[in-house]
Design an enzyme around this catalytic site. Structure first.
Site, short mmCIF file in Angstrom:
data_model
loop_
_atom_site.label_atom_id
_atom_site.label_comp_id
_atom_site.label_asym_id
_atom_site.label_seq_id
_atom_site.Cartn_x
_atom_site.Cartn_y
_atom_site.Cartn_z
CD1 TRP A 90 -48.90 34.24 -35.04
CD2 TRP A 90 -47.70 32.84 -33.79
NE1 TRP A 90 -49.68 33.11 -34.81
CE2 TRP A 90 -48.95 32.24 -34.05
CE3 TRP A 90 -46.75 32.15 -33.03
CZ2 TRP A 90 -49.28 30.98 -33.58
CZ3 TRP A 90 -47.07 30.89 -32.56
CH2 TRP A 90 -48.33 30.30 -32.82
CG ASP A 130 -41.92 30.03 -34.79
OD1 ASP A 130 -42.03 28.98 -35.46
OD2 ASP A 130 -42.90 30.65 -34.34
CB ALA A 168 -44.09 28.63 -38.98
CE LYS A 221 -49.73 28.93 -41.93
NZ LYS A 221 -49.67 28.46 -40.54
#
Length: 394
Positions: free
Chosen positions: A127, A208, A210, A243
């Site tokens: 990302w 991470d 997400a 999300k």
């Protein structure tokens, strides 16, 4: 004084959003922005979120500040969702953050406090904001091999070889599931290998996560993280509710720091609390309260999980639909990997020129590296996207 500021490069995703909005074509297709879309192209408010918000509206009797680290009930509920029982609660320090980006920023801030000369090992690709935050903080970034563009899959051998260069005081950044931008994830066996390597080298991991629930399922998506948490002495975990709860604009996230013992946990907690205080004082609370209401009410949680599973299956159908259509139209299985990958994103392997041609000639918008948001597809759009890909030579 303001005239002395340096000009900043516009964010690529925001620039893409502006270009898409300015495009007068009525048949344009947005595969760039990373938000879930249903078959009608909407990003709906989840039913469980609506119910939780209504309860809060009726029952909440104050808007006063909560603790600097955030609401303890929220942190406990989210910690359970992400980590399960992989690590005892007395080893977990935690803060609520403004979304997953806030959690990543605070995790890197904490790493910098612990070791200003820390090297941050980042998957290639990753990302873009990972590298941007690392650079802004003045930390050294070291890219490690992750995705094999030719084989269109994970390069675990290269990854482990590169991570072998990390040592004590370094941080290895990992995607918990649904890797952004490739959709290529580590297997449970791969996670075991990474955990063993980190134990040998002494480097600390930062995960991470997400997109929990968007890949193989809510529990399956956390399996690798929990394998890691159960084996290494220290770990940072950045998570987001944007999300999987669909509360993008509410900015609900958290950072967990797992320590080897109680005194180190207390030390980490004091530093995390200080970082919150110095950065934005009290973290936002509305989205956190919504998440807490959902996770702590069995009926509401069941409703949320069912809707989340429906979203996951929708994305997987779009993935497989695109792979199948490309096979039928192109007479080749070279895009079969799209159906096997997980989460919202995949890389098409297009050149910047091909990406631009898809936009200019076919109205198909995506990031310049050819990352697509498969949640932006729908059954009626898949043939057009497939035809555009083949028309530009993919």
């Amino acid at each position: 004084m303001l005239a002395g500021l340096s000009s900043q490069t516009p964010d690529k995703i925001m620039a893409l959003m502006r270009a898409y909005a300015a495009d007068p074509r009525t048949d344009k297709i947005d595969l760039g922005v990373g938000v879930f879309r249903d078959p009608a192209g909407r990003t709906p408010v989840m039913a469980a979120v609506k119910t939780a918000e209504e309860r809060l509206w009726r029952n909440q009797d104050t808007k006063t500040y909560v603790a600097l680290e955030g609401d303890p009930a929220y942190l406990a509920a989210l910690s359970g969702l992400v980590l399960g029982d992989a690590v005892p609660a007395d080893r977990r320090a935690a803060i609520a953050t403004p979304g997953g980006t806030g959690a990543v920023r605070m995790g890197l801030e904490l790493a910098r406090l612990a070791n200003p000369s820390a090297r941050i090992f980042v998957p290639d690709p990753s990302w873009p904001n990972h590298a941007a935050i690392i650079g802004f903080l003045g930390l050294e970034r070291v890219d490690y091999r992750y995705y094999d563009a030719q084989a269109r899959g994970l390069n675990i051998e290269g990854m482990l070889a590169d991570l072998g260069r990390a040592g004590p005081g370094d941080v290895v950044l990992l995607h918990g599931c649904c890797h952004n931008p490739t959709g290529a994830d580590l297997s449970a066996q791969d996670w075991q290998a990474v955990a063993g390597l980190l134990t040998e080298t002494g480097a600390m991991a930062m995960v991470d996560i997400a997109y929990q629930g968007f890949g193989a399922g809510l529990e399956a998506d956390a399996e690798g993280l929990r394998i890691l948490a159960g084996q290494v002495p220290e770990l940072l975990v950045a998570t987001s509710c944007s999300k999987n709860f669909g509360i993008y604009r509410e900015r609900a996230g958290a950072l967990f720091a797992l320590a080897p013992d109680g005194p180190t946990r207390d030390l980490a907690q004091s530093n995390l609390t200080m970082l919150n205080r110095q950065t934005y004082a009290f973290p936002p609370d509305h989205g956190a309260r919504v998440v807490t209401e959902i996770l702590t009410d069995p009926d509401l949680r069941a409703d949320w999980q069912a809707e989340l599973e429906g979203m996951r299956l929708h994305m997987q159908r779009q993935r497989q639909g695109l792979a199948d259509t490309l096979r039928d139209l192109g007479g080749s299985d070279r895009f079969a990997h799209l159906g096997a990958q997980r989460g919202m994103f995949s890389l098409l392997g297009a050149t910047p020129d091909q990406v631009e041609r898809m936009r200019a000639e076919h109205g198909v918008y995506m990031i310049g590296d050819s990352r697509i948001n498969v949640a932006g597809l729908s059954p009626d759009l898949i043939p057009r996207v497939a035809q555009a890909m083949l028309a530009v030579g993919l």
